[in-house]
Design a protein around this motif. Structure first.
Motif, short mmCIF file in Angstrom:
data_model
loop_
_atom_site.label_atom_id
_atom_site.label_comp_id
_atom_site.label_asym_id
_atom_site.label_seq_id
_atom_site.Cartn_x
_atom_site.Cartn_y
_atom_site.Cartn_z
N THR A 86 -43.70 14.11 -9.10
CA THR A 86 -42.54 13.61 -8.58
C THR A 86 -41.46 13.98 -8.30
O THR A 86 -41.08 15.05 -8.71
CB THR A 86 -42.11 12.21 -9.73
N LEU A 87 -40.61 13.35 -7.31
CA LEU A 87 -39.25 13.94 -6.79
C LEU A 87 -38.25 13.28 -7.54
O LEU A 87 -38.43 12.05 -7.22
CB LEU A 87 -39.35 14.34 -5.36
N ALA A 88 -37.08 13.62 -8.29
CA ALA A 88 -36.24 12.79 -8.29
C ALA A 88 -34.74 13.35 -8.01
O ALA A 88 -34.61 14.79 -7.91
CB ALA A 88 -35.96 12.73 -9.99
N ASN A 89 -33.67 12.84 -7.74
CA ASN A 89 -32.40 13.17 -7.36
C ASN A 89 -31.63 13.08 -8.61
O ASN A 89 -31.72 12.07 -9.30
CB ASN A 89 -31.79 12.22 -6.15
N VAL A 90 -30.72 13.93 -8.91
CA VAL A 90 -29.96 13.96 -10.13
C VAL A 90 -28.34 14.21 -9.66
O VAL A 90 -28.16 15.10 -9.00
CB VAL A 90 -30.53 15.03 -11.05
#
Length: 673
Positions: free
Chosen positions: A556-560
C-alpha cells in the motif's frame, strides 16, 4: 473585447476568473489584503494591487477605493466574483459613473433582488409561484410572531437583505420564536448592516433546486438547466449536483420558463440563478434570485460544456448570447463537493491553521479542482474557510458518484481540520446513493454521517508503527558517523537479546500499545508488529512524505505528515492521526469544567446575554461570539452564575483564551456527583 479586467475578489473565484480571462487574451488585475499578499490569485494575475488591511470591511468591501484602483491601472471592466461587492448596487453604480463595465446585471436588477421581501412582491406580480409567508413592513417583534402563529410552525426567519444562509433561523414552536428572531436579527445586522426580516412557512421535506439563467442586452434569455443543492449545513451548500435527480423534461421546462419569467420581470442581463424549493408533490416555489455567478457554477459547466465566465464577459461586452436555448443540452452528470476547514463533529465549527499538507487528486477530464490556496498557506480567520471545490463528471449519476468518492479518498490535507472524511461518508452513504435527499438530509442522517469517535483505527496502527520505526531508523543513522556500529542502529539492539520495542500510540483519547521486533539489516529489514494479539509482517521505505509499505504481503501507499510528536497517516481512503507517547511525558489535561468557556478561534464577542452574578439555568446562553462568518454560543453547563466576564461585546479575542468564569450552584454540583 475588454483589454484589462480587475477582479474585485479573492481566493478560488479570482483564480477561476483569471484562467478564463487569460485564455481570452484579457489582462488581469488582482486585489489583495494584508493577509493575502502571497496568495495564489495574486501570483496568477498579470498585476496585483494592495487594497487594505486583512478584515474584508477594510479591504475587499472598500467600493470607492477599488474604483480608484481600477482607474489607476486602466481597467475597462470589473468582475466582482461572488460575495463581497458582487450584489452591491452602489458599487455597480460607481462602476457605471466611472465608465467601467460592471460584469454583472444592471443596477436596477440588483436593487430589485437585493431585498428578499421586495423580490417576493415582484415575483408575485409576475405570477412566479411563492412559498406562503409574510414579507411586509411590520417589523415589530410581536407583529412578526403574530404572522408566524397564523402561518403555523415550523416557520423560517430570513434576513430580507440576506444570502449565504446568514440571518436565517428555523423556528419549530412558538416558545422558540423570540430567541430565534433576536439571533437572526443580530446575525443579519452583522453581515448586511440590515436586520429587516421576513417570515415564511417552512416546508419540512423540500429539495433546493436552482436554475442557471443567462440574458443578454438584446432581449434574449436562456436557462442552462438545473442544479440540486439540497445537501446543506447551516443553510449553506456543501454538495451540489447537476442535473437534478428525478427531474422530468416537463418539470425542467416548467422551472426553466419560470426562472426566465423571473429574470425578465426585472430586465435582467448576465448570469443569474433563480432558486426554488421543490416539494415532494412536484410543486415548486420561488425562494430568491442571486444576481451573480454561483459558487456551484462548475457543475453546470461540466454538463453543458460551456464556460460561464466567458459568457459573462461576452454579454458584459454587449455581445449576444453564445447559444440559443435549442442549442443547449445536458451531457452526463456532475457533482461538486466543497472542501472546508471545519469540524463536522463540533457543529461544523470553522477551523484555522497552516496547510502543512495539501495534495488534491490528479485533475483530468473527469476531475477538476478549483482552489485559491497551495501547500503552506494559512486558512485565515478573516475569510470564508472554504479550501477548494472538488468537481467530478461522468456519463451518469452512479458513475459520477463513484468518481466523487474515489477523488475524496485521494484528497489529503493536514494542518487544519477539514470536512473531507465527512463528505466521503455522505457521498458513499446509502440514502445519498438512493437519492433520498431533501434540505434536512444531514439532520435526518446524523448518526450515519457524522464521524464516529470510536471508529476502528486498529487496521492502520501497523502502518503508523512502521512509519515510526522507519523514520526513527533513518533519523538515528543519519546523525551518527559510524553507521556500522550496533549502537548506531536505533532498533533497540541488545547483545544476545531480540530487537524489540514497545510503542504507545495516542489516537484521540485512546492509547494503544504496539510491540515491534526487527529482523534483517539494511534494505532487508523486516518488522514484526503486534497489535491487540494480531501479528503483522511489515517492511517498507519512506520517500519524501510517502510511506511505501508491505504488510502481510499487501503493498500500500500512504501519505504522512509529521509535526513534532503529532502524525497523520492517509491510507486507502482512511486517516489516522496519532501521537507517539513516551512513558515519562507526564502530560496533563486542562480542567474539563472550563473547556466550554475557551474561545474556539480568533473572533469577536457579539453579545453578552446575562449579567454577572445573575442566576441562570443549565443550557441558557451566556455569551455569543462570531468567527469566520459563524456565531458560536456559550451555554451554561449547569445551573449557576457567571462570576465574571473577561470581555465585552465588540471585543476581539484570540483563540484559546478564557472568556468567562462560571460558578455552578451547590445543588448542581451535588446532582452531577
Amino acid at each position: 473585447m475588454f483589454t484589462k479586467l480587475l477582479i474585485a475578489n479573492r481566493g478560488e473565484i479570482s483564480c477561476r476568473i483569471i484562467k478564463t480571462a487569460k485564455r481570452m487574451g484579457i489582462l488581469t488585475v488582482a486585489l489583495y489584503s494584508d493577509a493575502d499578499q502571497h496568495a495564489l490569485h495574486v501570483k496568477m494575475a498579470d498585476e496585483a494591487v494592495h487594497v487594505g488591511p486583512s478584515p474584508s470591511k477594510d479591504s475587499y468591501l472598500q467600493a470607492e477605493k477599488i474604483i480608484k484602483i481600477a482607474l489607476k491601472v486602466g481597467a475597462d471592466a470589473i468582475h466582482p466574483g461572488y460575495g463581497f461587492l458582487s450584489e452591491n448596487a452602489t458599487f455597480a453604480n460607481l462602476c457605471k459613473q466611472n465608465d467601467i463595465v460592471f460584469v454583472g446585471p444592471p443596477v436596477a436588477a440588483i436593487q430589485a433582488m437585493g431585498s428578499k421581501s421586495a423580490a417576493k412582491q415582484i415575483m408575485e406580480k409576475a405570477n412566479v409561484p411563492l412559498v406562503p409567508g409574510y414579507h411586509g413592513d411590520d417589523q415589530s417583534t410581536d407583529g412578526l410572531k403574530s404572522h408566524a402563529d397564523k402561518m403555523g410552525y415550523p416557520v423560517l426567519l430570513k434576513a430580507a437583505a440576506g444570502g449565504g444562509g446568514k440571518g436565517m433561523r428555523q423556528v419549530w414552536q412558538a416558545s422558540e420564536f423570540y430567541d430565534a428572531l433576536a439571533a437572526a436579527k443580530r446575525e443579519a445586522m452583522s453581515s448586511f448592516n440590515d436586520d429587516l426580516m421576513l417570515v415564511e412557512k417552512y416546508l419540512t421535506e423540500p429539495r433546493h433546486v436552482e436554475i442557471q439563467v443567462f440574458c443578454d442586452n438584446f432581449g434574449d434569455g436562456v436557462y442552462l438547466f438545473e442544479r440540486d443543492c439540497s445537501v446543506q449545513r447551516r443553510h449553506q451548500k456543501i454538495i451540489e449536483e447537476a442535473p437534478a435527480f428525478g427531474m422530468t423534461q416537463a418539470l425542467r421546462a416548467q422551472m426553466g420558463e419560470a426562472a426566465l419569467k423571473a429574470a425578465k420581470a426585472i430586465n435582467y442581463t448576465g448570469a443569474g440563478t433563480v432558486e426554488f424549493l421543490l416539494d415532494s408533490d412536484g410543486q415548486f416555489y420561488f425562494m430568491e434570485m442571486n444576481t451573480r455567478l454561483q459558487v456551484e457554477h462548475p457543475v453546470t459547466e461540466m454538463i453543458t460544456g460551456q464556460d460561464l465566465v466567458e459568457w459573462q464577459l461576452r454579454v458584459a461586452y454587449n455581445e449576444p448570447l453564445p447559444l440559443a436555448q435549442d442549442a443547449l443540452s445536458i451531457h452526463g452528470h456532475a457533482f461538486e463537493a466543497r472542501i472546508y476547514a471545519e469540524d463536522p463533529n463540533n457543529e461544523f465549527l470553522p477551523a484555522t491553521g497552516k496547510l502543512a499538507l495539501l495534495q488534491p487528486p490528479i485533475e483530468s477530464e473527469h476531475v477538476r479542482v478549483d482552489t485559491g490556496v497551495v501547500q503552506g498557506d494559512e486558512v485565515s480567520v478573516f475569510y470564508d474557510p472554504m479550501i477548494a471545490k472538488l468537481i467530478v463528471w461522468d456519463e451518469n449519476r452512479d458513475k459520477a458518484l463513484a468518481r466523487l468518492t474515489k477523488a475524496l479518498t485521494e484528497y489529503h490535507i493536514d494542518g487544519v481540520v477539514t470536512n473531507i472524511e465527512f463528505l466521503y461518508k455522505l457521498a458513499s452513504s446509502a440514502p445519498f446513493k438512493a437519492q433520498q435527499i431533501d434540505t434536512g438530509f444531514i439532520e435526518k442522517n446524523h448518526d450515519v454521517l457524522l464521524l464516529d469517535d470510536e471508529q476502528d483505527v486498529k487496521p492502520l496502527l501497523p502502518v503508523a508503527a512502521l512509519y515510526l520505526m522507519l523514520n526513527s531508523q533513518h533519523n538515528h543513522t543519519s546523525s551518527l558517523q559510524d553507521r556500522f556500529s550496533p549502537w548506531s542502529l536505533g532498533n533497540a539492539w541488545r547483545a544476545n537479546e531480540q530487537h524489540q520495542q514497545n510503542l504507545e500510540l495516542l489516537v484521540g483519547d485512546n492509547t494503544f500499545s504496539v510491540q515491534v521486533s526487527q529482523t534483517g539489516a539494511g534494505s532487508q529489514i523486516v518488522y514484526d508488529i503486534k497489535v491487540d494479539q494480531q501479528n503483522y509482517r511489515c517492511s517498507g521505505k519512506i520517500e519524501d512524505n510517502q510511506l511505501i509499505s508491505t504488510i502481510n504481503g499487501h503493498r500500500t501507499l500512504a501519505n504522512v505528515t509529521a509535526h513534532q510528536d503529532d502524525y497523520s497517516v492517509f491510507c486507502n481512503g482512511n486517516v489516522i492521526r496519532f501521537k507517539s507517547v513516551q512513558a515519562d511525558l507526564g502530560e496533563t489535561q486542562d480542567n474539563a469544567a472550563d473547556a466550554g468557556f475557551i474561545a474556539p478561534m480568533n473572533g469577536t464577542v457579539v453579545a453578552i446575554l446575562v449579567e454577572p452574578q445573575q442566576q441562570v439555568e443549565k443550557g441558557q446562553t451566556l455569551m455569543v461570539m462570531e468567527a469566520m462568518k459563524m456565531e458560536h454560543s456559550l451555554k451554561a453547563p449547569a445551573a449557576g452564575c457567571v462570576s465574571e466576564f473577561y470581555f465585552q461585546a465588540g471585543d476581539l479575542v484570540d483563540g484559546g483564551v478564557e472568556l468567562l468564569a462560571f460558578q455552578a450552584t451547590q445543588e448542581s454540583i451535588k446532582d452531577a456527583t
